[in-house]
Scaffold this motif. Structure first.
Motif, short mmCIF file in Angstrom:
data_model
loop_
_atom_site.label_atom_id
_atom_site.label_comp_id
_atom_site.label_asym_id
_atom_site.label_seq_id
_atom_site.Cartn_x
_atom_site.Cartn_y
_atom_site.Cartn_z
N ARG A 93 2.91 3.18 -5.16
CA ARG A 93 1.61 3.48 -5.78
C ARG A 93 0.59 3.98 -4.77
O ARG A 93 -0.49 4.44 -5.16
CB ARG A 93 1.08 2.23 -6.48
N GLN A 94 0.90 3.84 -3.51
CA GLN A 94 0.01 4.34 -2.47
C GLN A 94 0.84 4.81 -1.29
O GLN A 94 2.03 4.51 -1.20
CB GLN A 94 -0.97 3.24 -2.02
N GLU A 95 0.20 5.57 -0.41
CA GLU A 95 0.90 6.12 0.74
C GLU A 95 1.40 4.99 1.63
O GLU A 95 0.79 3.93 1.74
CB GLU A 95 -0.05 7.02 1.54
N PHE A 96 2.55 5.21 2.24
CA PHE A 96 3.12 4.21 3.13
C PHE A 96 2.31 4.14 4.43
O PHE A 96 1.58 5.07 4.77
CB PHE A 96 4.58 4.56 3.45
N GLY A 97 2.48 3.04 5.16
CA GLY A 97 1.80 2.89 6.44
C GLY A 97 2.48 3.70 7.52
O GLY A 97 3.29 4.59 7.24
N SER A 98 2.19 3.39 8.76
CA SER A 98 2.78 4.10 9.88
C SER A 98 3.39 3.11 10.87
O SER A 98 2.86 2.02 11.07
CB SER A 98 1.74 4.98 10.58
N LEU A 99 4.51 3.50 11.43
CA LEU A 99 5.22 2.67 12.41
C LEU A 99 5.47 3.50 13.66
O LEU A 99 5.68 4.71 13.59
CB LEU A 99 6.56 2.20 11.84
N GLY A 100 5.49 2.83 14.80
CA GLY A 100 5.90 3.49 16.03
C GLY A 100 7.39 3.78 15.98
O GLY A 100 8.14 3.12 15.25
N ALA A 101 7.83 4.74 16.74
CA ALA A 101 9.23 5.16 16.69
C ALA A 101 10.19 4.01 17.03
O ALA A 101 11.12 3.72 16.28
CB ALA A 101 9.46 6.33 17.64
N ASP A 102 9.97 3.35 18.15
CA ASP A 102 10.88 2.31 18.59
C ASP A 102 10.91 1.13 17.62
O ASP A 102 11.99 0.68 17.20
CB ASP A 102 10.49 1.82 19.98
N ALA A 103 9.74 0.64 17.23
CA ALA A 103 9.68 -0.50 16.31
C ALA A 103 10.23 -0.13 14.94
O ALA A 103 10.95 -0.92 14.31
CB ALA A 103 8.23 -0.98 16.18
N GLY A 104 9.93 1.08 14.48
CA GLY A 104 10.39 1.50 13.16
C GLY A 104 11.90 1.63 13.09
O GLY A 104 12.53 1.21 12.11
N ILE A 105 12.51 2.20 14.12
CA ILE A 105 13.97 2.35 14.13
C ILE A 105 14.63 0.97 14.17
O ILE A 105 15.65 0.74 13.51
CB ILE A 105 14.42 3.20 15.34
N GLN A 106 14.06 0.04 14.92
CA GLN A 106 14.63 -1.30 14.97
C GLN A 106 14.53 -2.00 13.61
O GLN A 106 15.47 -2.68 13.18
CB GLN A 106 13.93 -2.14 16.03
N ILE A 107 13.41 -1.84 12.93
CA ILE A 107 13.27 -2.41 11.59
C ILE A 107 14.33 -1.82 10.66
O ILE A 107 14.97 -2.54 9.88
CB ILE A 107 11.85 -2.14 11.03
N LEU A 108 14.53 -0.52 10.75
CA LEU A 108 15.53 0.15 9.92
C LEU A 108 16.93 -0.37 10.22
O LEU A 108 17.73 -0.61 9.30
CB LEU A 108 15.46 1.66 10.14
N CYS A 109 17.24 -0.58 11.48
CA CYS A 109 18.55 -1.14 11.87
C CYS A 109 18.74 -2.53 11.25
O CYS A 109 19.80 -2.84 10.71
CB CYS A 109 18.66 -1.22 13.38
N ASP A 110 17.71 -3.36 11.35
CA ASP A 110 17.79 -4.72 10.81
C ASP A 110 17.98 -4.68 9.29
O ASP A 110 18.75 -5.48 8.72
CB ASP A 110 16.53 -5.50 11.15
N GLN A 111 17.28 -3.76 8.63
CA GLN A 111 17.39 -3.66 7.17
C GLN A 111 18.80 -3.22 6.75
O GLN A 111 19.38 -3.78 5.80
CB GLN A 111 16.36 -2.67 6.64
N LEU A 112 19.36 -2.25 7.44
CA LEU A 112 20.71 -1.78 7.11
C LEU A 112 21.74 -2.89 7.33
O LEU A 112 22.64 -3.08 6.52
CB LEU A 112 21.06 -0.55 7.94
N GLN A 113 21.61 -3.62 8.44
CA GLN A 113 22.51 -4.73 8.68
C GLN A 113 22.39 -5.79 7.59
O GLN A 113 23.39 -6.35 7.13
CB GLN A 113 22.23 -5.35 10.05
N GLY A 114 21.18 -6.07 7.17
CA GLY A 114 20.97 -7.04 6.11
C GLY A 114 21.59 -6.61 4.80
O GLY A 114 22.17 -7.43 4.07
N MET A 115 21.50 -5.32 4.47
CA MET A 115 22.11 -4.82 3.24
C MET A 115 23.63 -4.96 3.27
O MET A 115 24.25 -5.38 2.29
CB MET A 115 21.72 -3.36 3.04
N VAL A 116 24.22 -4.62 4.39
CA VAL A 116 25.67 -4.70 4.52
C VAL A 116 26.14 -6.15 4.43
O VAL A 116 27.11 -6.47 3.73
CB VAL A 116 26.13 -4.06 5.85
N LYS A 117 25.46 -7.05 5.12
CA LYS A 117 25.85 -8.47 5.07
C LYS A 117 25.67 -9.03 3.67
O LYS A 117 26.45 -9.88 3.22
CB LYS A 117 25.02 -9.26 6.09
N GLY A 118 24.65 -8.57 2.96
CA GLY A 118 24.44 -9.01 1.59
C GLY A 118 25.57 -8.61 0.67
O GLY A 118 25.95 -9.36 -0.24
N ALA A 119 26.14 -7.42 0.89
CA ALA A 119 27.26 -6.96 0.07
C ALA A 119 28.48 -7.84 0.27
O ALA A 119 29.19 -8.19 -0.69
CB ALA A 119 27.59 -5.51 0.41
#
Length: 267
Positions: free
Chosen positions: A15-41
């Motif tokens: 409903r609104q524009e997303f925030g902003s993340l730094g490159a290093d922190a954002g990529i790490q968050i994305l890595c953690d999210q992908l790992q969490g999705m796989v483990k959930g499956a």
């Protein structure tokens, strides 16, 4: 979505524009999210994952590094297609000690192909038919969840026309529609009205997630349910939010998946 209160169309996310993340922190968050999705499956059931030489399946493989022993991997191959994929997949499997096999593709029973065509509305053809029979033979009878890299190109500048687009080129968003009947054009215009307040890069990313993958890939995955439950870790709103919050430079170079692979599981 359709509001049941007043029968109007409303966007429920975002409903609104997303925030902003730094490159290093954002990529790490994305890595953690992908790992969490796989483990959930894996928690939900028996997981079999497709493996090829492509960036999407290798990203999923990297996200699975901590639970390799809980997943069965397979690669589709034939005499005319997939030889490079099969070779690379074997090398990856040997290096990482995976439970892996190559499944030969080929024509299926006419009734099965007809059923698949009916469920996809005729939107799938060609080589896709060659995988119907091996999917039924190898996966359907074992109550598997098929984990794949579908929608992985959300990590790339799929529709972007420049590194920092300042305006949306609507014709690009319709370019992947092979047929553009009036109903498709009207539906697209209605969809666009719900996103025009966002930045061009966010609109391009949402077009990929909601129009390309949602409209097309969703049909294919629905049809696949006659064989198995289909799952891709990329189909997640939090993951899309993270990607949309990354600096443009991280996404526009097309190297985001390589960054994820390098962090999670150098191969």
């Amino acid at each position: 979505c359709l509001s049941l209160r007043d029968a109007t169309r409303r966007r429920f996310w975002p409903r609104q524009e997303f925030g902003s993340l730094g490159a290093d922190a954002g990529i790490q968050i994305l890595c953690d999210q992908l790992q969490g999705m796989v483990k959930g499956a894996v928690v939900r059931g028996n997981v079999v994952a497709s493996l090829s030489g492509g960036k999407d399946s290798r990203t999923v493989l990297a996200a699975s590094r901590d639970i390799f022993e809980s997943i069965e991997y397979f690669t589709l191959g034939s005499d005319s297609h997939g030889s490079v994929d099969a070779t690379i997949a074997r090398q990856l499997a040997e290096k990482n000690g995976l439970n892996h096999k190559v499944v030969q593709t080929g024509p299926g029973e006419p009734w099965l192909t007809a059923l698949f065509d009916e469920m996809t509305g005729g939107l799938v053809w060609g080589s896709a038919h060659a995988i119907v029979e091996p999917m039924r033979r190898e996966i359907a009878s074992s109550n598997y969840i098929h984990m794949n890299g579908a929608a992985g190109e959300i990590c790339s500048p799929f529709f972007w026309h420049s590194a920092n687009p300042t305006a949306v080129r609507k014709r690009l968003l319709m370019s992947k529609h092979g047929s553009k009947p009036r109903q498709i054009r009207e539906a697209f215009d209605e969809w666009y009205e719900t996103v025009e307040q966002f930045s061009p890069t966010t609109i391009y990313n949402l077009a990929f997630a909601e129009q390309l993958e949602g409209r097309w890939q969703g049909i294919v995955e629905t049809a696949s349910n006659i064989f198995y439950e289909s799952f891709t870790p990329f189909c997640n709103r939090k993951i899309i939010e993270t990607i949309c919050s990354l600096p443009n430079a991280v996404v526009c170079e097309g190297k985001l998946r390589f960054e994820i692979i390098e962090r999670l599981g150098p191969q």
